[in-house]
Design an enzyme around this catalytic site. Structure first.
Site, PDB file in Angstrom:
ATOM      1  N   CYS A 124      45.979  45.369  47.172  1.00 40.77           N
ATOM      2  CA  CYS A 124      46.110  45.614  48.872  1.00 40.77           C
ATOM      3  C   CYS A 124      47.204  45.906  48.654  1.00 40.77           C
ATOM      4  O   CYS A 124      48.628  45.369  47.795  1.00 40.77           O
ATOM      5  CB  CYS A 124      45.858  44.224  49.711  1.00 40.77           C
ATOM      6  SG  CYS A 124      43.869  43.870  49.910  1.00 40.77           S
TER       7      CYS A 124
ATOM      8  N   ARG B 287      47.218  50.625  44.386  1.00 35.82           N
ATOM      9  CA  ARG B 287      46.990  48.879  44.907  1.00 35.82           C
ATOM     10  C   ARG B 287      45.596  48.578  44.708  1.00 35.82           C
ATOM     11  O   ARG B 287      45.187  47.305  45.225  1.00 35.82           O
ATOM     12  CB  ARG B 287      47.888  47.822  45.642  1.00 35.82           C
ATOM     13  CG  ARG B 287      49.561  48.198  45.184  1.00 35.82           C
ATOM     14  CD  ARG B 287      50.148  47.542  46.323  1.00 35.82           C
ATOM     15  NE  ARG B 287      50.250  46.030  46.357  1.00 35.82           N
ATOM     16  CZ  ARG B 287      50.468  45.480  45.340  1.00 35.82           C
ATOM     17  NH1 ARG B 287      51.502  45.827  43.877  1.00 35.82           N
ATOM     18  NH2 ARG B 287      50.611  43.859  45.016  1.00 35.82           N
TER      19      ARG B 287
ATOM     20  N   TRP C  46      41.474  46.618  48.657  1.00 26.84           N
ATOM     21  CA  TRP C  46      40.644  46.424  48.062  1.00 26.84           C
ATOM     22  C   TRP C  46      40.027  45.059  47.905  1.00 26.84           C
ATOM     23  O   TRP C  46      40.286  43.540  48.049  1.00 26.84           O
ATOM     24  CB  TRP C  46      41.347  46.264  46.820  1.00 26.84           C
ATOM     25  CG  TRP C  46      40.708  46.440  45.595  1.00 26.84           C
ATOM     26  CD1 TRP C  46      40.175  47.198  45.018  1.00 26.84           C
ATOM     27  CD2 TRP C  46      39.921  44.395  44.775  1.00 26.84           C
ATOM     28  NE1 TRP C  46      39.467  46.966  43.833  1.00 26.84           N
ATOM     29  CE2 TRP C  46      39.369  45.630  43.851  1.00 26.84           C
ATOM     30  CE3 TRP C  46      40.063  43.531  44.987  1.00 26.84           C
ATOM     31  CZ2 TRP C  46      38.519  44.439  42.630  1.00 26.84           C
ATOM     32  CZ3 TRP C  46      39.218  42.658  43.965  1.00 26.84           C
ATOM     33  CH2 TRP C  46      39.001  42.905  42.709  1.00 26.84           C
TER      34      TRP C  46
ATOM     35  N   ASN D   2      46.986  40.473  51.920  1.00 27.32           N
ATOM     36  CA  ASN D   2      46.749  40.671  51.292  1.00 27.32           C
ATOM     37  C   ASN D   2      46.326  39.690  50.111  1.00 27.32           C
ATOM     38  O   ASN D   2      47.610  38.620  50.904  1.00 27.32           O
ATOM     39  CB  ASN D   2      48.026  40.824  49.818  1.00 27.32           C
ATOM     40  CG  ASN D   2      48.376  41.307  48.179  1.00 27.32           C
ATOM     41  OD1 ASN D   2      46.698  41.338  48.852  1.00 27.32           O
ATOM     42  ND2 ASN D   2      49.182  41.765  47.947  1.00 27.32           N
ATOM     43  N   GLY D   3      45.778  39.058  49.767  1.00 29.01           N
ATOM     44  CA  GLY D   3      45.402  37.830  49.425  1.00 29.01           C
ATOM     45  C   GLY D   3      44.003  37.498  49.779  1.00 29.01           C
ATOM     46  O   GLY D   3      43.208  37.801  50.297  1.00 29.01           O
TER      47      GLY D   3
ATOM     48  N   GLU E  84      41.707  50.285  23.499  1.00 29.99           N
ATOM     49  CA  GLU E  84      42.201  50.874  24.376  1.00 29.99           C
ATOM     50  C   GLU E  84      41.927  52.643  24.902  1.00 29.99           C
ATOM     51  O   GLU E  84      41.115  52.703  25.933  1.00 29.99           O
ATOM     52  CB  GLU E  84      44.221  50.889  23.979  1.00 29.99           C
ATOM     53  CG  GLU E  84      44.325  51.449  24.832  1.00 29.99           C
ATOM     54  CD  GLU E  84      44.758  51.269  26.459  1.00 29.99           C
ATOM     55  OE1 GLU E  84      44.135  50.075  26.441  1.00 29.99           O
ATOM     56  OE2 GLU E  84      45.432  51.594  27.046  1.00 29.99           O
TER      57      GLU E  84
ATOM     58  N   LYS F 211      39.578  53.063  28.799  1.00 29.48           N
ATOM     59  CA  LYS F 211      40.414  54.641  29.357  1.00 29.48           C
ATOM     60  C   LYS F 211      39.158  55.262  29.632  1.00 29.48           C
ATOM     61  O   LYS F 211      38.820  55.342  30.793  1.00 29.48           O
ATOM     62  CB  LYS F 211      41.217  55.263  28.272  1.00 29.48           C
ATOM     63  CG  LYS F 211      42.741  54.848  28.126  1.00 29.48           C
ATOM     64  CD  LYS F 211      43.568  54.844  29.957  1.00 29.48           C
ATOM     65  CE  LYS F 211      45.069  54.107  29.996  1.00 29.48           C
ATOM     66  NZ  LYS F 211      44.694  52.168  29.814  1.00 29.48           N
TER      67      LYS F 211
ATOM     68  N   GLU G 225      36.797  53.210  31.904  1.00 33.55           N
ATOM     69  CA  GLU G 225      37.560  53.055  33.894  1.00 33.55           C
ATOM     70  C   GLU G 225      37.541  54.598  34.138  1.00 33.55           C
ATOM     71  O   GLU G 225      37.775  54.554  35.520  1.00 33.55           O
ATOM     72  CB  GLU G 225      39.035  52.058  33.715  1.00 33.55           C
ATOM     73  CG  GLU G 225      40.143  52.719  33.499  1.00 33.55           C
ATOM     74  CD  GLU G 225      41.127  52.293  32.539  1.00 33.55           C
ATOM     75  OE1 GLU G 225      41.606  51.443  33.819  1.00 33.55           O
ATOM     76  OE2 GLU G 225      42.044  52.111  32.516  1.00 33.55           O
TER      77      GLU G 225
ATOM     78  N   HIS H  94      27.329  45.317  11.833  1.00 39.56           N
ATOM     79  CA  HIS H  94      26.715  45.051  11.995  1.00 39.56           C
ATOM     80  C   HIS H  94      25.933  44.560  13.115  1.00 39.56           C
ATOM     81  O   HIS H  94      25.729  43.371  14.428  1.00 39.56           O
ATOM     82  CB  HIS H  94      27.765  42.920  11.624  1.00 39.56           C
ATOM     83  CG  HIS H  94      28.083  43.005  10.479  1.00 39.56           C
ATOM     84  ND1 HIS H  94      27.776  42.633   9.721  1.00 39.56           N
ATOM     85  CD2 HIS H  94      29.576  43.358   9.895  1.00 39.56           C
ATOM     86  CE1 HIS H  94      28.374  42.774   8.325  1.00 39.56           C
ATOM     87  NE2 HIS H  94      29.989  43.496   8.790  1.00 39.56           N
TER      88      HIS H  94
ATOM     89  N   LYS I  29      45.072  48.355  41.424  1.00 40.16           N
ATOM     90  CA  LYS I  29      46.291  48.713  39.762  1.00 40.16           C
ATOM     91  C   LYS I  29      47.322  47.180  39.457  1.00 40.16           C
ATOM     92  O   LYS I  29      47.115  46.929  38.556  1.00 40.16           O
ATOM     93  CB  LYS I  29      47.493  49.493  40.372  1.00 40.16           C
ATOM     94  CG  LYS I  29      48.763  49.160  39.228  1.00 40.16           C
ATOM     95  CD  LYS I  29      48.814  50.875  38.914  1.00 40.16           C
ATOM     96  CE  LYS I  29      49.373  50.850  37.688  1.00 40.16           C
ATOM     97  NZ  LYS I  29      49.079  51.397  36.349  1.00 40.16           N
TER      98      LYS I  29
HETATM   99  C1  F6R Z   1      43.694  49.477  32.166  1.00 37.21           C
HETATM  100  C2  F6R Z   1      44.843  48.718  33.226  1.00 37.21           C
HETATM  101  C3  F6R Z   1      44.685  47.337  32.898  1.00 37.21           C
HETATM  102  C4  F6R Z   1      45.892  46.573  33.170  1.00 37.21           C
HETATM  103  C5  F6R Z   1      45.409  45.307  33.711  1.00 37.21           C
HETATM  104  C6  F6R Z   1      46.568  44.429  33.588  1.00 37.21           C
HETATM  105  O1  F6R Z   1      44.170  50.898  31.905  1.00 37.21           O
HETATM  106  O2  F6R Z   1      45.299  49.116  33.837  1.00 37.21           O
HETATM  107  O3  F6R Z   1      44.264  47.070  32.370  1.00 37.21           O
HETATM  108  O4  F6R Z   1      46.077  46.764  32.016  1.00 37.21           O
HETATM  109  O5  F6R Z   1      44.494  44.635  34.884  1.00 37.21           O
HETATM  110  O6  F6R Z   1      47.617  44.602  34.502  1.00 37.21           O
HETATM  111  P1  F6R Z   1      49.346  43.654  33.887  1.00 37.21           P
HETATM  112  O7  F6R Z   1      49.590  45.063  33.372  1.00 37.21           O
HETATM  113  O8  F6R Z   1      49.364  44.534  35.337  1.00 37.21           O
HETATM  114  O9  F6R Z   1      49.128  42.369  33.884  1.00 37.21           O
END
Ligand code: F6R
Length: 608
Positions: A2, A27, A74, A100-101, A481, A485, A488, A504, A603
């Site tokens: 949020c 956000r 969010w 927010n929260g 990773e 990516k 997501e 396995h 984010k």
């Molecule tokens: C993936 C991504 C998330 C963040 C995760 C941690 O591309 O961005 O997996 O890495 O939510 O976020 P932070 O680093 O802000 O704690």
């Protein structure tokens, strides 16, 4: 999670707030809304869906007024509908609130309000705040907010306006971030500085359980008892250009291109004239650092992958055992911590709830906690013993790219610094590793000029339902990773595995034509890895192999060969990660998806 913004000044409040929401949309983007105060009336517009829906609705309305609050959501309590979008009002329309929260005792509070005859208009926990503040209001909005905050349990940032207070926005925070923007004849509050960066670069962080009164002429911060608290302001050292797309179609594509600079900036000022590392930020004495017997890295998502890569470096260079843990699991298994333990919490946002709670747990067990974060003044950095800032600049795309590369760089710096202090590597070796590290930005820049084959590959595999990523050693976290990516961003079922493990079980996923991406740059396990590649190829896989420039050993195993500049094997993740970022963004683009704002994500994940 949020985004919230509040403004009072001389400009059209609606424009200032909507512009802030545009920058905060990363956000959360389930719904958005604004309230504008004009002539003693709070006018509200709110819409489910992305900010564009709200903007469309606003185009048909006139909302004049120089005081406004806004929100991009969010969803937690209640689905993302118009009626659950913020702001929420009390029954009389006197108080507007954005939040927010999560308010954990909201059910008790709703019961109480309903017994008093209040009819709730939404499914949110937020609405209770509007009703409670309206009831507590006695001509002083800040006093009413303080009283209500004392009753609330959970995490919140609240921003409120009252129809009878034309020069006042009140904000309050517990556990979640809130920043004040200090202007000239106008002032702001926001979830982060991007909310007001177009208007001022002077900012002040709001601390735990503080209430802020924002007026045109100034800002007052108090604790929950009303005592005024002083605080320091700081100057934001980047501007709107850094928070804008700069001609790119998506923020993510811009942020990928910014990675050479992110590495340069993270290294910058941390190398001594003798070619060694100094990390004053660690704020631990050499003696304490020598006393460390174990290291835990706690993080989530991509930051967790940075931690996994850091583990290889720290163990190798410092001969210290390193455990990397998903922050959401860490504290619940009662890990054995103590004064001999260094806990490194990696978080781009510095606000991730799981990581924050893990930090709190580690500190309660007397471990040293070092935050590796990209966000100055973030909660995790403030609650840790020390903070090492990655200097990647603002990252807006939900999928993390340049922040991850900066985190990996920071972990290498920590490893080299500790190895020097602990005497596990001599100065010449540390110097040599640092020289290699300093070459990385140019190598990334060069690699970025070779992305056309990656884009072509993305278009080819865009309709594949499943992709496997394999690697060994430091290639394994990169496989994780790459898979994360692709999941997501493109909603493709993708799995990352250590290549030796697939026999396995996971090899059963391989079918005729299944794309298998292999991180096969030169390292000690490469021959074994190539055997694993043969195993999947024999079962019909289409292999996409990342191989070091000039290394011919991988050629025979590759259906598609992607070349990576040569560097030391331990540093290779800083390069191999790049084509995988581009691949996932381009697959998403080819599938017609929003690269910056993938579905269901936000984010900054501030709920546990
Ligand atoms: C993936 C991504 C998330 C963040 C995760 C941690 O591309 O961005 O997996 O890495 O939510 O976020 P932070 O680093 O802000 O704690």
């Amino acid at each position: 999670m949020c985004g919230i913004v509040g403004y009072v000044g001389e400009q059209a409040g609606l424009e200032v707030v909507v512009e802030g929401l545009r920058r905060l949309e990363y956000r959360g983007y389930d719904s958005a809304g604004v309230a504008v105060l004009d002539g003693g009336r709070l006018q509200v517009e709110r819409r489910a869906g992305k900010l564009a829906n709200l903007e469309k609705a606003l185009a048909e309305r006139s909302l004049p007024g120089t005081l406004a609050i806004g929100h991009t959501r969010w969803a937690t309590h209640g689905p993302p509908t118009d009626r659950n979008a913020h702001p929420h009002l009390d029954a009389a329309g006197a108080v507007a609130v954005v939040h927010n929260g999560t308010i954990e005792n909201f059910e008790v509070l709703v019961d109480r309000l309903e017994r008093d005859g209040v009819v709730m208009q939404s499914d949110t926990d937020t609405e209770v705040v509007a009703h409670l503040v309206a009831r507590a209001y006695d001509g002083d909005l800040a006093a009413a907010v303080r009283a209500v905050c004392r009753e609330l349990e959970g995490s919140f940032v609240l921003v409120l306006a009252h129809r009878d207070e034309p020069d006042l926005v009140v904000a309050a925070r517990r556990n979640l971030p809130l920043v004040i923007g200090l202007g000239d004849g106008e002032n702001f509050v926001g979830s982060d500085v991007t909310a007001f960066i177009a208007h001022t670069r002077e900012a002040r962080v709001v601390e735990q359980d503080q209430v802020v009164e924002v007026r045109r002429g100034g800002v007052t911060v108090t604790d929950l008892d009303g005592a005024v608290v002083e605080g320091e302001t700081y100057h934001v050292d980047w501007d709107t250009d850094a928070a804008e797309k700069g001609g790119y179609e998506f923020f993510m594509l811009k942020e990928i291109e910014e990675q050479p600079q992110a590495v340069r900036d993270t290294l910058g000022g941390r190398l001594t004239p003798e070619g060694l590392v100094h990390l004053d930020e660690l704020s631990m004495s050499d003696e304490d650092l020598r006393g460390i017997e174990q290291v835990f890295v706690i993080a989530c998502g991509s930051s967790y992958h940075s931690g996994l890569i850091g583990k290889y470096a720290v163990e190798r260079w410092c001969r210290l055992p390193v455990q990397v843990e998903m922050a959401s699991e860490f504290r619940y298994r009662d890990p054995v911590l103590g004064r001999n333990t260094l806990v490194i919490a990696i978080s781009q946002s510095g606000e991730t709830a799981d990581t924050l709670e893990a930090v709190r747990h580690a500190r309660s067990q007397r471990a040293w906690v070092l935050a590796v974060t990209n966000t100055l003044g973030s909660t995790i950095s403030r609650e840790s013993d020390a903070a090492l800032y990655t200097r990647a600049g603002p990252e807006v795309a939900v999928a993390s790219t340049k922040a991850v590369i900066a985190q990996i760089t920071a972990m290498y710096l920590v490893g080299l610094y500790l190895s020097g202090i602990r005497g596990t590597r001599d100065a010449d070796e540390v110097r040599a590793h640092l020289r290699d590290l300093q070459e990385i930005p140019d190598l990334i820049a060069e690699l970025l000029t070779r992305m056309e084959p990656v884009r072509a590959l993305a278009r080819e595999i865009a309709d594949e339902p499943r992709v496997l990523f394999l690697g060994r050693h430091v290639g394994y976290p990169i496989a994780l990773e790459g898979a994360l990516k692709l999941k997501e961003l493109a909603y493709v079922s993708a799995e990352g595995y250590p290549a030796g493990e697939i026999k396995h079980g996971p090899i059963a996923l391989v079918d005729q034509g299944t794309p298998v991406v292999v991180i096969a740059t030169r390292h000690a396990l490469q021959a074994k890895l190539l055997n694993n590649v043969q195993e999947v190829r024999a079962r019909g896989a289409r292999t996409i192999v990342l191989a070091t420039d000039g290394d011919e050993s991988a050629v025979a195993h590759a259906d598609v060969l992607l070349r990576i500049p040569d560097t030391k094997s331990l540093l290779a993740p800083l390069l191999t990660i790049v084509p995988l970022q581009v691949l996932s963004a381009e697959v998403a683009r080819a599938r017609g998806l929003d690269v910056d704002q993938p579905r269901n994500l936000a984010k900054s994940v501030t709920v546990e």
